[in-house]
Design an enzyme around this catalytic site. Sequence first.
Site, PDB file in Angstrom:
ATOM      1  N   SER A   1       4.426  -5.422  -8.744  1.00 61.47           N
ATOM      2  CA  SER A   1       5.352  -5.984  -7.759  1.00 61.47           C
ATOM      3  C   SER A   1       4.554  -6.653  -6.646  1.00 61.47           C
ATOM      4  CB  SER A   1       6.211  -4.866  -7.158  1.00 61.47           C
ATOM      5  OG  SER A   1       6.864  -5.319  -5.994  1.00 61.47           O
TER       6      SER A   1
ATOM      7  N   TYR B   1       6.622   2.961  -3.104  1.00 65.34           N
ATOM      8  CA  TYR B   1       6.777   1.960  -4.152  1.00 65.34           C
ATOM      9  C   TYR B   1       5.593   0.992  -4.117  1.00 65.34           C
ATOM     10  CZ  TYR B   1       8.896  -1.831  -6.867  1.00 65.34           C
ATOM     11  OH  TYR B   1       9.142  -2.811  -7.799  1.00 65.34           O
TER      12      TYR B   1
END
Lengths: 258, 228
Positions: free
Chosen positions: A148, A161
């Site tokens: 990501s 995350y």
Amino acid sequence: MSGLQGLMEGRVVLVTGAGAGVGRGVSAAFASAGAIVGIGVRRPEAAEETAADVAAAGGTPVILRCDVTDSSQSAAAIAQLANDYGRLDAVVHNAVSNRSSEATDFEHTTLDEWEDHSSVTVRATWRLAVQAYPHLQKTRGAYLLMSSPAGIEGSERAPFYSAVKAAQRGFVRALAREWGPDHIRVNSVAPLAISPALENMKILEPERVKRIEGLVPLGRLGDPETDIGPPSVFLCSDEARYVTGQTLVVSGGRFTSL
Amino acid sequence: MGPSPTTLVITTRSGIGASVAKRLQDRGDAILQTDPSLDLTDAGAVAASLRSLCGSNTVDRVVLAAIDPSAFRAAPITSLSEAEWDQAAEYSMRAAFIALQQAHAVVADGGRVILVLPTVVTTGVAELVPLCTAVEAIRVMAKAVARRWGARSITVNTIEVELSAFMLGDDDADGVVMPAVPVLGQPALPPSSAVDDVLGLVDMLATPAAGAITGALLVADRGTVMQP
């Protein structure tokens, strides 16, 4: 997607977290490229839409129970594909924690929340690699991780995350060197794409989605199948035979300095 | 911050963190150091340790250098058990989270948080996959925290030094077989003290002039790995 036609003809691919979002779109893209697609999901009933997409794209869908936090499930999924189709050419690890879209209160949360993220994104990344290794060694295959942009620049809202997605990028660089002599390529994609969480946000917070889209030079969020799928297929195909250890940022230009 | 900042050093019993702490102490700085045997993944124990060290006071600087020694043992990933993977890769990530979280409670507004990591992950090193995985995670965790704590004018930066610096003073170093890492390249500069190199940057980051530097990666590896 005619541009993908034949790129993965007869190849066997496992996609984890394939029930929705990027995993669903990438599965359909692999099907367009001619692959037999192992649709790895925690609950098989959650794979029906993906299976329909894969079939519609001309591929062969194989629904597999594959909670990546359960070592026996991921091992069984890999073994089933390899036994039933005689080979495994690529693993795409896309699954993330159920809590991946939640904000993390870093200063007050506990290791339990960290474990939710780490077990899916860090430990399973290692475990899938180990379990797939003998098969990928035989096919000179590819291991692709869905990272990501948050794993590059660090998100204030999502520090866990961000960290686990960064972990995958470190893993990719090192494992690409380790597996290079086996001709197994290891790469990652950092996508900015519509996800189920963003679909919800479109309904609940449309202005926020508009703000995000406004930051993307191409003016929109990526489509999992048509924007994220092709580069993912490319990285697992022979066309990328000389590409390893890389993170390809697919974000419509949102992240240009990573 | 005043002219004699108090530095909290959170580290394992050996390696660059312990050496930095000793050097700071030797030069007369105000130092607080966690017990090297402290389990940094135990939030309660770390919180108690920091309470005991700091009392009701805050600290001006936090130096965190706490990669688990097992991460430096070279091995193919396929040879690792799940427990070995956890210790070599995930333990250090958990430790970084807990250490940063607990440090947040004791660092002063305008304080400096500095993580010390090895320069391995820019290129990646075969047989050090757990280390590279942990280091990249911690790098980006630091960036996320830098964004979160900026409102308190706390800066969070990372200093990266040569891999060998993490073996400084390590009794177990003799038993550690470091991998051949030609990929890391040869240093451009002549040999120097990694401790001095780190201290120079720690001192620089403590100056008011460095107040706008946060979320940055400062590499002091004598030009071994030059960032693209």
